[in-house]
Design an enzyme around this catalytic site. Structure first.
Site, short mmCIF file in Angstrom:
data_model
loop_
_atom_site.label_atom_id
_atom_site.label_comp_id
_atom_site.label_asym_id
_atom_site.label_seq_id
_atom_site.Cartn_x
_atom_site.Cartn_y
_atom_site.Cartn_z
N SER A 150 82.07 59.91 -2.20
CA SER A 150 82.79 59.67 -0.96
C SER A 150 81.82 59.14 0.08
O SER A 150 80.64 59.47 0.07
CB SER A 150 83.42 60.97 -0.45
OG SER A 150 83.84 60.84 0.89
N SER A 151 82.33 58.33 1.00
CA SER A 151 81.47 57.78 2.05
C SER A 151 80.95 58.85 3.00
O SER A 151 80.03 58.59 3.78
CB SER A 151 82.24 56.72 2.85
OG SER A 151 83.38 57.27 3.47
N CYS A 152 81.50 60.07 2.93
CA CYS A 152 81.02 61.14 3.81
C CYS A 152 79.61 61.60 3.43
O CYS A 152 79.00 62.40 4.14
CB CYS A 152 81.97 62.33 3.81
SG CYS A 152 81.99 63.28 2.28
N TYR A 165 81.31 69.44 1.47
CA TYR A 165 81.80 68.48 0.47
C TYR A 165 80.77 67.39 0.23
O TYR A 165 80.48 67.02 -0.91
CB TYR A 165 83.12 67.89 0.95
CG TYR A 165 83.74 66.89 0.01
CD1 TYR A 165 84.34 67.30 -1.18
CD2 TYR A 165 83.76 65.53 0.31
CE1 TYR A 165 84.94 66.39 -2.04
CE2 TYR A 165 84.35 64.61 -0.55
CZ TYR A 165 84.94 65.05 -1.72
OH TYR A 165 85.51 64.13 -2.57
N LYS A 220 78.74 66.23 -3.25
CA LYS A 220 78.78 64.88 -3.79
C LYS A 220 77.39 64.26 -3.89
O LYS A 220 77.09 63.53 -4.85
CB LYS A 220 79.70 64.01 -2.93
CG LYS A 220 81.18 64.32 -3.10
CD LYS A 220 81.62 64.08 -4.53
CE LYS A 220 83.09 64.32 -4.74
NZ LYS A 220 83.51 64.07 -6.15
N PRO A 225 83.42 55.56 -2.50
CA PRO A 225 84.55 54.88 -1.85
C PRO A 225 84.67 55.23 -0.37
O PRO A 225 84.27 56.31 0.08
CB PRO A 225 85.77 55.42 -2.61
CG PRO A 225 85.25 56.19 -3.77
CD PRO A 225 83.87 56.63 -3.39
N ASN A 240 87.65 55.47 2.83
CA ASN A 240 88.93 56.19 2.89
C ASN A 240 89.94 55.53 1.96
O ASN A 240 90.17 54.32 2.04
CB ASN A 240 89.46 56.19 4.33
CG ASN A 240 88.52 56.84 5.30
OD1 ASN A 240 88.42 58.05 5.39
ND2 ASN A 240 87.78 56.01 6.03
N HIS A 261 94.45 63.70 3.99
CA HIS A 261 93.62 62.82 4.78
C HIS A 261 94.47 62.09 5.82
O HIS A 261 95.70 62.18 5.81
CB HIS A 261 92.88 61.83 3.89
CG HIS A 261 91.82 62.47 3.05
ND1 HIS A 261 91.97 62.70 1.70
CD2 HIS A 261 90.59 62.94 3.38
CE1 HIS A 261 90.87 63.28 1.23
NE2 HIS A 261 90.03 63.45 2.22
#
Length: 330
Positions: free
Chosen positions: A125-127, A154, A158, A181, A183, A197
């Site tokens: 995830s881009s987070c 999270y 990741k 990725p 969102n 989300h």
């Protein structure tokens, strides 16, 4: 002209193509991303796809995962299984998000390595990138400063997954890659009022307001954060593309390279859903990261680009929501 580091990484690997009858395991095939990957594999003619439901295989149970891999010995693995949620879910279950994602991904990656998996692709995830990362965010900015607090647990899980793939490559010569990725939205999304989300949450909120005849809807924050949204079937296309065309220790960003404000997104969703009332903003609620735009030049230079524009994608997502009402209750 000097070449980027990732290009040099690509050259040192001999990327093997998946055969149409290769044994492919998609972990998390019932989720939005996993189901899209299965659709894309089938669309491209792959027919030896292995799946397991959670009741059939709990990926947080190490013994069960080890037995599954020893019995099935998949040649390729798409690791799309994860515990996911929006800001509320992340903030209220920090320990759960970290533990379940960490143990799940470690079990799958480790068992894949132990049983001779040719190639594994880890979905993140881009987070994972810092809260105040340079914009657009290049893959190289990973771990350069602090994370966004609302989804730190999270993100740490990741980051651990992608780093474990990198370390296996370095220590044992595996060919494990990762994709980060932006969102995502699209078919089989989660429309839960608290645990979803932003885009699916807006679809549900505006739909219910329209059906109830409300004249206003209140959204969280002030609408200023900037985000990029990628239709999940486009991501799935990239995932299969990368499995056949990329090897390297550095992750690959997945997005459109375009951004819009949450305010503009809410107006677009309201338009698609047909809500005619006012949109209000509750500024006591968190905004999250102020800006998150991925640098997608690596994927672009490899020869891939997205196909679905946002308004068309939101229309298809809303149609999916209307045709699958049970998803709204999850």
């Amino acid at each position: 002209m000097s070449l980027p580091v990732w290009y040099n990484q690509l050259l040192i690997f001999n990327v093997d193509l998946m055969e149409k009858d290769s044994k492919i395991y998609v972990a998390g095939h019932r989720g939005m991303v996993g189901s899209a990957i299965v659709r894309e594999l089938q669309r491209q003619g792959y027919h030896n796809i292995i799946t397991r439901t959670h009741s059939e295989l709990d990926l947080t149970r190490q013994n069960a995962v080890e037995k599954f891999f020893a019995d099935e010995r998949p040649e390729y693995v798409f690791l799309a299984a994860a515990k996911v949620g929006g800001i509320v879910a992340n903030q209220s279950a920090l320990a759960d998000f970290m533990y379940q994602n960490m143990i799940l991904e470690m079990n799958v990656i480790h068992s894949a390595w132990q049983n001779g998996c040719k190639k594994l692709e880890f979905l993140g995830s881009s987070c994972i990138y810092p809260r105040l990362a340079p914009q657009p965010m290049p893959e190289s900015c990973l771990l350069t400063s602090s994370l966004e607090q609302t989804n730190e647990a999270y993100a740490l899980a990741k980051i651990s997954g992608l780093k474990y793939c990198e370390y296996l490559n370095r220590q044992y010569g595996t060919d494990y890659i990762s994709v980060m990725p932006t969102n995502l939205y699209g078919p089989n999304d989660n429309y839960h009022p608290e645990h979803s989300h932003v885009l699916p949450a807006l679809i549900r909120r505006f739909h219910e307001a329209k059906v109830s005849g409300l004249d206003e809807v209140t959204c969280w924050g002030d609408g200023s954060p900037l985000r990029d949204f990628l239709y999940v079937d486009d991501l799935a296309n990239l995932c299969v593309f990368l499995m056949n065309n990329y090897s390297g220790n550095e992750t690959v960003n997945a997005g459109t390279g375009k951004e819009l404000s949450i305010k503009a997104l809410t107006e677009l969703v309201a338009k698609v859903v047909g809500f005619k009332g006012r949109i209000l903003w509750d500024t006591s609620r968190p905004n999250g990261t102020p800006r998150k735009l991925l640098d997608v030049s690596k994927a672009t230079n490899l020869g891939w680009s997205y196909k679905t524009d946002l308004e068309d994608g939101v229309r298809m997502a809303y149609e999916d929501f209307l045709n699958n009402p049970i998803r709204a209750e999850r």
